[in-house]
Write a protein that holds these residues in place. Sequence first.
Motif, PDB file in Angstrom:
ATOM      1  N   THR A   1      -4.819   6.434  -1.561  1.00  0.00           N
ATOM      2  CA  THR A   1      -4.000   5.228  -1.420  1.00  0.00           C
ATOM      3  C   THR A   1      -4.065   4.375  -2.673  1.00  0.00           C
ATOM      4  N   ILE A   2      -2.894   3.846  -3.031  1.00  0.00           N
ATOM      5  CA  ILE A   2      -2.859   2.821  -4.071  1.00  0.00           C
ATOM      6  C   ILE A   2      -2.381   1.519  -3.457  1.00  0.00           C
ATOM      7  N   TYR A   3      -2.709   0.435  -4.151  1.00  0.00           N
ATOM      8  CA  TYR A   3      -2.333  -0.892  -3.686  1.00  0.00           C
ATOM      9  C   TYR A   3      -1.662  -1.650  -4.823  1.00  0.00           C
ATOM     10  N   LEU A   4      -0.802  -2.572  -4.443  1.00  0.00           N
ATOM     11  CA  LEU A   4      -0.211  -3.484  -5.407  1.00  0.00           C
ATOM     12  C   LEU A   4      -0.389  -4.894  -4.868  1.00  0.00           C
ATOM     13  N   GLN A   5      -1.308  -5.626  -5.457  1.00  0.00           N
ATOM     14  CA  GLN A   5      -1.510  -7.016  -5.083  1.00  0.00           C
ATOM     15  C   GLN A   5      -0.555  -7.869  -5.892  1.00  0.00           C
ATOM     16  N   MET A   6       0.319  -8.589  -5.194  1.00  0.00           N
ATOM     17  CA  MET A   6       1.343  -9.387  -5.845  1.00  0.00           C
ATOM     18  C   MET A   6       1.094 -10.864  -5.565  1.00  0.00           C
ATOM     19  N   ASN A   7       0.836 -11.609  -6.614  1.00  0.00           N
ATOM     20  CA  ASN A   7       0.583 -13.045  -6.501  1.00  0.00           C
ATOM     21  C   ASN A   7       1.664 -13.846  -7.224  1.00  0.00           C
ATOM     22  N   SER A   8       1.721 -15.123  -6.915  1.00  0.00           N
ATOM     23  CA  SER A   8       2.682 -16.028  -7.552  1.00  0.00           C
ATOM     24  C   SER A   8       4.091 -15.463  -7.510  1.00  0.00           C
ATOM     25  N   LEU A   9       4.480 -15.021  -6.338  1.00  0.00           N
ATOM     26  CA  LEU A   9       5.788 -14.394  -6.185  1.00  0.00           C
ATOM     27  C   LEU A   9       6.909 -15.415  -6.355  1.00  0.00           C
ATOM     28  N   ASN A  10       8.007 -14.951  -6.928  1.00  0.00           N
ATOM     29  CA  ASN A  10       9.200 -15.789  -7.058  1.00  0.00           C
ATOM     30  C   ASN A  10      10.422 -14.979  -6.657  1.00  0.00           C
ATOM     31  N   SER A  11      11.567 -15.636  -6.632  1.00  0.00           N
ATOM     32  CA  SER A  11      12.783 -14.985  -6.130  1.00  0.00           C
ATOM     33  C   SER A  11      13.164 -13.756  -6.951  1.00  0.00           C
ATOM     34  N   GLU A  12      12.774 -13.731  -8.211  1.00  0.00           N
ATOM     35  CA  GLU A  12      13.081 -12.582  -9.062  1.00  0.00           C
ATOM     36  C   GLU A  12      12.316 -11.327  -8.642  1.00  0.00           C
ATOM     37  N   ASP A  13      11.308 -11.499  -7.813  1.00  0.00           N
ATOM     38  CA  ASP A  13      10.528 -10.354  -7.335  1.00  0.00           C
ATOM     39  C   ASP A  13      11.149  -9.705  -6.100  1.00  0.00           C
ATOM     40  N   THR A  14      12.192 -10.296  -5.571  1.00  0.00           N
ATOM     41  CA  THR A  14      12.872  -9.726  -4.415  1.00  0.00           C
ATOM     42  C   THR A  14      13.509  -8.393  -4.788  1.00  0.00           C
ATOM     43  N   ALA A  15      13.125  -7.334  -4.068  1.00  0.00           N
ATOM     44  CA  ALA A  15      13.607  -5.991  -4.385  1.00  0.00           C
ATOM     45  C   ALA A  15      13.041  -5.009  -3.374  1.00  0.00           C
ATOM     46  N   VAL A  16      13.538  -3.781  -3.444  1.00  0.00           N
ATOM     47  CA  VAL A  16      12.893  -2.675  -2.744  1.00  0.00           C
ATOM     48  C   VAL A  16      11.869  -2.075  -3.705  1.00  0.00           C
ATOM     49  N   TYR A  17      10.656  -1.946  -3.226  1.00  0.00           N
ATOM     50  CA  TYR A  17       9.557  -1.430  -4.043  1.00  0.00           C
ATOM     51  C   TYR A  17       9.277   0.023  -3.658  1.00  0.00           C
ATOM     52  N   TYR A  18       9.254   0.887  -4.669  1.00  0.00           N
ATOM     53  CA  TYR A  18       9.072   2.315  -4.463  1.00  0.00           C
ATOM     54  C   TYR A  18       7.738   2.776  -5.039  1.00  0.00           C
TER      55      TYR A  18
ATOM     56  N   ALA B   1       0.847  -1.185   0.000  1.00  0.00           N
ATOM     57  CA  ALA B   1       0.000   0.000   0.000  1.00  0.00           C
ATOM     58  C   ALA B   1       0.888   1.241   0.000  1.00  0.00           C
ATOM     59  N   CYS B   2       0.376   2.313  -0.556  1.00  0.00           N
ATOM     60  CA  CYS B   2       1.081   3.589  -0.573  1.00  0.00           C
ATOM     61  C   CYS B   2       0.071   4.698  -0.353  1.00  0.00           C
ATOM     62  N   VAL B   3       0.312   5.465   0.696  1.00  0.00           N
ATOM     63  CA  VAL B   3      -0.568   6.590   1.014  1.00  0.00           C
ATOM     64  C   VAL B   3       0.107   7.887   0.597  1.00  0.00           C
ATOM     65  N   ALA B   4      -0.641   8.714  -0.114  1.00  0.00           N
ATOM     66  CA  ALA B   4      -0.136  10.013  -0.553  1.00  0.00           C
ATOM     67  C   ALA B   4      -0.674  11.119   0.344  1.00  0.00           C
ATOM     68  N   SER B   5       0.142  12.149   0.534  1.00  0.00           N
ATOM     69  CA  SER B   5      -0.277  13.270   1.383  1.00  0.00           C
ATOM     70  C   SER B   5      -1.200  14.228   0.649  1.00  0.00           C
TER      71      SER B   5
END
Length: 120
Positions: free
Chosen positions: A75-92, A21-25
């Motif tokens: 607010t926006i959301y990012l629903q992430m399914n079927s995650l794999n090791s390639e998805d490992t990261a910092v999300y901005y 989730a990301c909340v904007a001011s």
Amino acid sequence: QVQLVESGGGLVQAGGSLRLACVASGSRYAMGWFRQAPGKEREFIAAVNFSGGTTLYGDSVKGRFTISRDNAKNTIYLQMNSLNSEDTAVYYCVATRRLITTTADAYDSWGQGTQVTVSS
């Protein structure tokens, strides 16, 4: 610029799901997500325009990730399914008054990032 605060990152097993989730001011921003893994270039993930009627996705996440927004909560959301090791990261989380695009330079505001780690 607008202040952005991400949440929802963490450790998940391969095949699992997470929701960021990301909340904007402020309001009336097009918003989206990028990610960056160690040693890799920043990668576009998804974006949504202010109305929510238009979305863009990066090729690596199409069909697995879904972006959505709740304008009443800025607010926006990012629903992430079927995650794999390639998805490992910092999300901005990112925001812009302009049209959504896959180009990082188009986004004026960036959050601090939230770590997503997928264990195999």
